[in-house]
Design an enzyme around this catalytic site. Structure first.
Site, PDB file in Angstrom:
ATOM      1  N   CYS A  53      32.166  40.716  -2.665  1.00  0.00           N
ATOM      2  CA  CYS A  53      32.754  39.271  -2.998  1.00  0.00           C
ATOM      3  C   CYS A  53      31.883  38.435  -2.520  1.00  0.00           C
ATOM      4  CB  CYS A  53      33.925  38.854  -2.336  1.00  0.00           C
ATOM      5  SG  CYS A  53      35.210  39.955  -2.906  1.00  0.00           S
ATOM      6  N   ARG A 113      27.094  40.711  -5.951  1.00  0.00           N
ATOM      7  CA  ARG A 113      28.276  41.024  -4.907  1.00  0.00           C
ATOM      8  C   ARG A 113      29.815  41.397  -5.180  1.00  0.00           C
ATOM      9  NH1 ARG A 113      26.384  39.470   0.178  1.00  0.00           N
ATOM     10  NH2 ARG A 113      28.248  39.578   1.101  1.00  0.00           N
ATOM     11  N   TRP A 144      34.952  41.150  -5.751  1.00  0.00           N
ATOM     12  CA  TRP A 144      35.329  42.575  -5.947  1.00  0.00           C
ATOM     13  C   TRP A 144      36.377  42.889  -5.531  1.00  0.00           C
ATOM     14  CZ3 TRP A 144      35.596  47.122  -3.289  1.00  0.00           C
ATOM     15  CH2 TRP A 144      35.278  48.205  -3.870  1.00  0.00           C
ATOM     16  N   ASN A 169      35.835  36.788   1.857  1.00  0.00           N
ATOM     17  CA  ASN A 169      35.087  38.121   1.486  1.00  0.00           C
ATOM     18  C   ASN A 169      35.505  39.076   2.603  1.00  0.00           C
ATOM     19  OD1 ASN A 169      33.105  40.123   1.221  1.00  0.00           O
ATOM     20  ND2 ASN A 169      31.400  38.956   2.125  1.00  0.00           N
ATOM     21  N   GLY A 170      35.925  40.384   2.524  1.00  0.00           N
ATOM     22  CA  GLY A 170      36.339  41.308   3.480  1.00  0.00           C
ATOM     23  C   GLY A 170      37.718  41.884   3.293  1.00  0.00           C
ATOM     24  N   GLU A 182      19.247  61.474  -5.963  1.00  0.00           N
ATOM     25  CA  GLU A 182      18.898  60.069  -6.329  1.00  0.00           C
ATOM     26  C   GLU A 182      19.070  59.701  -7.741  1.00  0.00           C
ATOM     27  OE1 GLU A 182      19.094  57.346  -4.867  1.00  0.00           O
ATOM     28  OE2 GLU A 182      18.120  55.923  -5.675  1.00  0.00           O
ATOM     29  N   LYS A 212      21.530  57.206  -9.730  1.00  0.00           N
ATOM     30  CA  LYS A 212      21.147  56.330 -10.609  1.00  0.00           C
ATOM     31  C   LYS A 212      21.631  56.239 -12.154  1.00  0.00           C
ATOM     32  CE  LYS A 212      19.844  54.122  -8.069  1.00  0.00           C
ATOM     33  NZ  LYS A 212      19.659  53.756  -6.960  1.00  0.00           N
ATOM     34  N   GLU A 257      25.515  55.890 -12.287  1.00  0.00           N
ATOM     35  CA  GLU A 257      26.052  54.341 -11.832  1.00  0.00           C
ATOM     36  C   GLU A 257      25.810  53.460 -12.909  1.00  0.00           C
ATOM     37  OE1 GLU A 257      23.034  53.333  -8.589  1.00  0.00           O
ATOM     38  OE2 GLU A 257      24.578  51.885  -8.228  1.00  0.00           O
ATOM     39  N   HIS A 310      26.313  79.882  -8.015  1.00  0.00           N
ATOM     40  CA  HIS A 310      27.328  80.073  -7.214  1.00  0.00           C
ATOM     41  C   HIS A 310      28.457  79.159  -7.671  1.00  0.00           C
ATOM     42  CE1 HIS A 310      24.881  82.241  -4.436  1.00  0.00           C
ATOM     43  NE2 HIS A 310      23.969  81.343  -4.586  1.00  0.00           N
ATOM     44  N   LYS A 340      26.656  44.922  -5.086  1.00  0.00           N
ATOM     45  CA  LYS A 340      25.473  44.985  -4.419  1.00  0.00           C
ATOM     46  C   LYS A 340      25.737  45.472  -2.739  1.00  0.00           C
ATOM     47  CE  LYS A 340      20.984  45.098  -4.332  1.00  0.00           C
ATOM     48  NZ  LYS A 340      20.269  46.447  -5.005  1.00  0.00           N
TER      49      LYS A 340
HETATM   50  C1  F6R Z   1      22.654  52.661  -5.453  1.00  0.00           C
HETATM   51  C2  F6R Z   1      22.828  51.788  -4.589  1.00  0.00           C
HETATM   52  C3  F6R Z   1      23.733  51.995  -3.399  1.00  0.00           C
HETATM   53  C4  F6R Z   1      23.102  51.417  -2.175  1.00  0.00           C
HETATM   54  C5  F6R Z   1      24.203  51.582  -0.634  1.00  0.00           C
HETATM   55  C6  F6R Z   1      23.467  50.906   0.407  1.00  0.00           C
HETATM   56  O1  F6R Z   1      21.841  52.162  -6.506  1.00  0.00           O
HETATM   57  O2  F6R Z   1      22.351  50.592  -4.511  1.00  0.00           O
HETATM   58  O3  F6R Z   1      23.892  53.346  -3.091  1.00  0.00           O
HETATM   59  O4  F6R Z   1      21.785  52.010  -1.779  1.00  0.00           O
HETATM   60  O5  F6R Z   1      25.170  50.728  -1.045  1.00  0.00           O
HETATM   61  O6  F6R Z   1      23.334  49.750   0.427  1.00  0.00           O
HETATM   62  P1  F6R Z   1      22.288  49.162   1.458  1.00  0.00           P
HETATM   63  O7  F6R Z   1      20.770  49.741   1.193  1.00  0.00           O
HETATM   64  O8  F6R Z   1      22.430  47.571   1.324  1.00  0.00           O
HETATM   65  O9  F6R Z   1      22.882  49.423   2.871  1.00  0.00           O
END
Ligand code: F6R
Length: 608
Positions: free
Chosen positions: A2, A27, A75, A99-100, A481, A485, A488, A504, A603
């Site tokens: 948010c 956010r 969010w 937010n929270g 990773e 990516k 997501e 396995h 984010k």
């Molecule tokens: C994936 C991504 C998330 C962040 C995670 C941690 O592309 O961006 O998995 O890496 O939410 O976020 P931070 O680094 O801000 O603690």
């Protein structure tokens, strides 16, 4: 999660609120809304479901003149995505954005006998209680907000306007961030700096346990308990306005992928003196680093993967326990912390709530905290004993790219220095290691030339529902990773496996045409990885091979091959990351998806 914005000044507040919400949209983007005083000092509210662009269209049609208002991009946590659940929420005099998560909202509902609500959110309960306190205190904003803060358990950033107090905005926070500034157009408050960058070079971090009051050109802070005034010194904002623009790129994600050579240079250069890692900037002494006998990394998502890479490369070198923990698990565990344990929270935003909670837990056990963070003045950086800032600049796309590679580079610098101080690396080995790290920006630039083959791969992947990444050791971490990516932002179900684990169980899922992306960068285990590739090839999987250009492999093994430069396997994670990021980006693009704002995500993950 948010985004919150508030503005009071001498120009059209609706424009400032919309611009702010657009920059905070990463956010959350389930719904958005604004409340503002019009020219008759009456509060108007406009809300809608979906992205901020929908709100913008509604606001463009609104002819009211307004110089003060608050806004929110949501969010969803409590309650589904609907107009009723969109913020701001109103009760009596109170218009409130949040937010929270209010953890005790059900017991508060009982305690204050709240029956009829418009929404199914926890936020509306706060608005109702605040309005009750406001009327009970003869419309005293400070006393009523202070009382509200004593009632609520959980994490929050609240921003409030009262119907009878035009041009004034009040806010409080616990854990979730709020920053504020005075500019030549008025006073602004926001969930994070991205919304403030265009307006000022200075900002205040709203302290917990304080109430902030914004007037047109004034910001006042009050102690939330005794309501006495507090004086704060502003911080310097050193991100440029340009750094939050797309700069001619169609998406933030591709811009940020291409910014990696610069971001790495900016992170590595200040931490090397004559090719020797140096942390005097952060007051981290050699004695301290030498004394560490156990390292625990705590992080989430991509940041966790950065930690895993560093563990994998340096555990065998430093020969002390180095472990990377999922922060959401660590925070509820009983970590084994001794007096020489170093805990390293890694975070781009510095606001991820599970990482913050892990930091607090480790601190309470007496650990020293050295964080690796991108956003200056963020909660994690402030709460740590030491903080190494990664100089990636603002990362706006929800999928993390440049933050990941700079986190790895920072850990490589730090861990190689520890290895040297503990006599586990000679000075020559240390210097050679640093010199290779210094080559990475150029190697990444060279890797961009794989763009053409990656676009072909994306055209192939776009029709697939499932995909697998496989690798061994560091290539397994790169697989984790790469899979994160891809899933997501392309919504293709993608799993990562340590290549030897497939047989396995998971190999049962391999059928004709299933894409298996295999990463092979370590000569010591290349033949083992290639055998696993043969096994899935025998089940008619479509192989995409990311491989060191010098390694040998059967020519008809793969449908697509993406070679990477011949490089010490410990550093291969850098070019491999570029390739997996580009695979995700172009696949999402091929599918016509919103690359920068994938569904259900935000984010900064500021809720549990
Ligand atoms: C994936 C991504 C998330 C962040 C995670 C941690 O592309 O961006 O998995 O890496 O939410 O976020 P931070 O680094 O801000 O603690």
């Amino acid at each position: 999660m948010c985004g919150i914005i508030g503005f009071t000044g001498n120009i059209d507040s609706k424009r400032i609120l919309i611009d702010g919400l657009e920059s905070l949209e990463y956010r959350g983007y389930d719904s958005s809304g604004v409340s503002f005083f019009n020219e008759k000092n009456k509060v108007e509210t406009i809300k809608c479901v979906g992205k901020v662009e929908n709100l913008k269209k509604l606001i463009d049609k609104n002819l009211s003149i307004s110089n003060c208002g608050i806004g929110h991009t949501r969010w969803a946590t409590h309650g589904n995505v609907s107009i009723e659940n969109a913020h701001p929420h109103k009760s009596g005099f109170v218009n409130l954005v949040h937010n929270g998560i209010i953890e005790n909202y059900i017991s508060l509902k009982d305690k204050y006998d709240i029956k009829n609500t418009i929404s199914s959110t926890d936020t509306e309960i706060a608005a109702i209680i605040l309005n009750k306190f406001y009327t009970e205190t003869n419309n005293d904003p400070l006393v009523s907000i202070s009382r509200l803060s004593k009632e609520i358990k959980g994490t929050y950033a609240f921003c409030v306007i009262f119907d009878d107090r035009p041009n004034e905005i009040f806010a409080i926070r616990k854990v979730n961030p709020l920053v504020s500034t005075i500019s030549n157009i008025g006073s602004i408050i926001s969930s994070d700096l991205t919304a403030l960058i265009p307006y000022s070079k200075e900002y205040y971090i709203v302290p917990e346990d304080s109430i902030i009051k914004l007037e047109q050109y004034k910001i006042k802070f009050y102690n939330i308990n005794n309501l006495e005034r507090i004086n704060l010194t502003p911080c310097e904002l050193n991100w440029s306005n340009d750094s939050t623009m797309k700069d001619g790129y169609p998406h933030y994600m591709i811009k940020e992928i291409y910014e990696q050579p610069k971001a790495l240079e900016n992170t590595i250069r200040p931490h090397l003196k004559n090719h020797i890692p140096d942390f005097s900037l952060e007051n981290i002494t050699d004695e301290f680093l030498k004394s560490i006998d156990n390292i625990q990394i705590v992080a989430c998502g991509t940041a966790l993967h950065a930690g895993l890479v560093a563990c994998n490369v340096f555990s065998p070198i430093i020969k002390i326990p180095i472990t990377a923990y999922v922060a959401s698990e660590y925070r509820y565990s009983e970590p084994l912390i001794t007096k020489n344990t170093l805990v390293i929270p890694i975070s781009q935003s510095g606001e991820t709530v599970d990482t913050i909670a892990s930091l607090s837990l480790a601190k309470s056990y007496g650990a020293k905290i050295l964080s690796v963070v991108n956003v200056r003045s963020s909660t994690i950086s402030r709460e740590s004993d030491f903080c190494i800032f990664t100089n990636a600049g603002p990362e706006i796309a929800v999928a993390s790219t440049k933050a990941y590679t700079v986190q790895i580079a920072t850990l490589f610098l730090l861990f190689s220095k520890i290895a040297y101080l503990k006599n586990m690396m000679t000075i020559d080995e240390l210097i050679n290691f640093s010199k290779t790290l210094e080559l990475i920006p150029q190697i990444i630039t060279d890797t961009f030339s794989s763009d053409k083959i990656i676009k072909e791969i994306a055209k192939f992947l776009k029709f697939k529902n499932d995909c697998f990444y496989i690798g061994r050791l560091q290539d397994y971490i790169s697989s984790l990773e790469g899979a994160l990516k891809l899933k997501e932002i392309s919504y293709i179900h993608t799993d990562a496996y340590a290549a030897g684990e497939l047989k396995h169980g998971t190999i049962a899922l391999i059928t004709q045409g299933i894409p298996v992306i295999a990463i092979d960068t370590n000569i010591n285990i290349s033949s083992k990885l290639l055998s696993n590739v043969e096994e899935v090839k025998a089940r008619e999987a479509a192989i995409i091979l990311i491989i060191n250009e010098k390694f040998e492999y059967k020519k008809d093994l793969a449908k697509f091959v993406v070679p990477i430069k011949d490089i010490d396997y410990r550093f291969a994670v850098f070019p491999v990351s570029i390739i997996t990021q580009l695979i995700a980006y172009y696949t999402s693009l091929e599918k016509g998806l919103d690359v920068d704002k994938p569904r259900n995500l935000a984010k900064s993950v500021t809720v549990e």
